[in-house]
Design an enzyme around this catalytic site. Sequence first.
Site, PDB file in Angstrom:
ATOM      1  N   HIS A  68       0.873  -1.001  -0.011  1.00  0.00           N
ATOM      2  CA  HIS A  68      -0.044  -0.167  -0.108  1.00  0.00           C
ATOM      3  C   HIS A  68       0.823   1.224  -0.252  1.00  0.00           C
ATOM      4  O   HIS A  68       0.323   2.396  -0.087  1.00  0.00           O
ATOM      5  CB  HIS A  68      -1.035   0.059   1.371  1.00  0.00           C
ATOM      6  N   HIS A  83       1.167   6.713  -1.479  1.00  0.00           N
ATOM      7  CA  HIS A  83       0.263   5.836  -0.680  1.00  0.00           C
ATOM      8  C   HIS A  83      -0.892   5.439  -1.133  1.00  0.00           C
ATOM      9  O   HIS A  83      -1.777   6.452  -1.735  1.00  0.00           O
ATOM     10  CB  HIS A  83       0.083   6.463   0.834  1.00  0.00           C
TER      11      HIS A  83
END
Length: 161
Positions: A68, A83
């Site tokens: 992620h 992100h």
Amino acid sequence: MWVYAIAIGVAFFTAFALVAIFDYRTAEQKACADAPSTSAPATASLAEDEGIVAPVSGVLATVAKTGHAFGIKTADGVELLVHVGIDTVQMDGDGFDVKVVKKQEVFAGEVLVEVDLAKIEQAGYATTTLMTVTNTKAMRAVTPLVGSTVEACAPVIDIQR
């Protein structure tokens, strides 16, 4: 006078030949030029896997095991965090297929992770992908460029060192 004219001509054609042979573009510009053209908005189809690409060339300082988040450090010292999604760490890597490893050199436009955006939405998380300059204090100015649809290889942050 004629020696001066010849010298200028030689300098001009030498510079022209060097640019033609070695190119004048940065690695990011070359990657963007070679990338397939797309004008799809950032909210494009969520039914298929989407590739999250490196926004800049550099070395991966961080690669989250869950896929992620990625930290990239550029050659000129910019540290950037990519992100994918909001709170997607809670998915523990489900729906993320990481394509890179820590300390790997990446080029702008290179796929970092393939993400099943529909799976993220089904899990109740936002699919917004954030880019954050983590060493803003070392920069003179970091300004987001807002007000337009994001397209591949289009600048989204203005960084002044």
